[in-house]
Design an enzyme around this catalytic site. Structure first.
Site, PDB file in Angstrom:
ATOM      1  CB  CYS A   2      10.616 -40.128   8.664  1.00 27.29           C
ATOM      2  SG  CYS A   2      12.384 -40.454   8.489  1.00 27.29           S
ATOM      3  CD  GLU A 109       8.836 -42.611  13.889  1.00 30.83           C
ATOM      4  OE1 GLU A 109       8.711 -41.703  14.753  1.00 30.83           O
ATOM      5  OE2 GLU A 109       8.523 -42.469  12.694  1.00 30.83           O
TER       6      GLU A 109
END
Length: 235
Positions: A2, A109
């Site tokens: 993340c 992402e």
């Protein structure tokens, strides 16, 4: 992993969603491109004089262990693998004593393509206004160059836990943030839970999240860009 996420709401929304008792005073500006080594909100619970208090505070994203000589180490510690967090010297004390939740609306992402390019994808809950909660750890680092009474003596930092991506999202990236559902918030934050096996049980109890992926534009790749246009579908 993340490395970028979104906090589109205001402080009042976080106070309400996480049943916060106390908070920092200033308002928090929304961001659609939160980056490492910047200030992020985190929720924690602390026991003081027999009273359990849930707080909303700000930490720099990138955990700095208390024994670190240089706070720049935090740039390499924005994430901690949930599978090994209780074994790593950098994280194991915080995993036992300083667990937290980081509010977010969603995260990004980058999916690797066969031709070597990457496609940015925004992952969010089914109801986009809902806040999700990243499992996190926080730490306090004492600056040796500042006097004990200096209000800037202690630097508060945090890391976000990651886990194997679920089957439905694994094609985007092999790792994803560990997301704590609302019914497990209190268990995760409970400062009375400190034993290794009990913390491992907490991690194992966290279910796979239900998230919606959306391909977005490449502007999110630069930390200089911000604004709600970053989460709009790519043209």
């Amino acid at each position: 992993m993340c490395g970028r996420f979104v906090i589109a709401g205001n402080k009042a929304a976080m106070l309400d969603a996480f049943n916060v008792d106390e908070s920092f005073e200033d308002e928090m500006n929304p961001s659609w491109n939160v980056a490492p080594m910047t200030g992020i909100p985190f929720v924690s619970e602390r026991l003081s004089d027999g009273t359990l208090t849930r707080r909303l505070d700000i930490a720099r994203w990138g955990l700095v262990p208390v024994w670190a000589k240089d706070p720049k180490i935090g740039a390499r510690m924005i994430n901690a693998r949930a599978e090994s967090v209780l074994d790593k010297p950098s994280f194991r004390t915080a995993a036992a004593k300083r667990r937290a939740l980081v509010p977010a609306n969603g995260y990004y992402e980058w999916q690797k393509n066969p031709d070597g390019t990457k496609t940015p994808t925004y992952l969010h809950p089914e109801r986009e206004d809902d806040l999700i909660a990243f499992a996190a750890l926080y730490e306090f680092w004492p600056d040796p160059q500042k006097a004990d009474g200096d209000p800037q003596k202690w630097l508060t930092t945090a890391t976000i836990l990651t886990t194997d991506a679920t089957d439905s999202l694994g094609h985007i990236h092999d790792r994803s943030p560990l997301i704590v559902p609302k019914d497990l918030h209190s268990d995760w934050l409970d400062p009375a839970v400190t034993a290794k096996q009990d913390v491992l049980a907490l991690i194992d109890a966290i279910p796979e999240p239900v998230l919606v992926p959306r391909v977005v534009g490449k502007d999110v790749g630069s930390v200089r860009n911000d604004g709600p246009h970053l989460i709009e579908p790519a043209e």
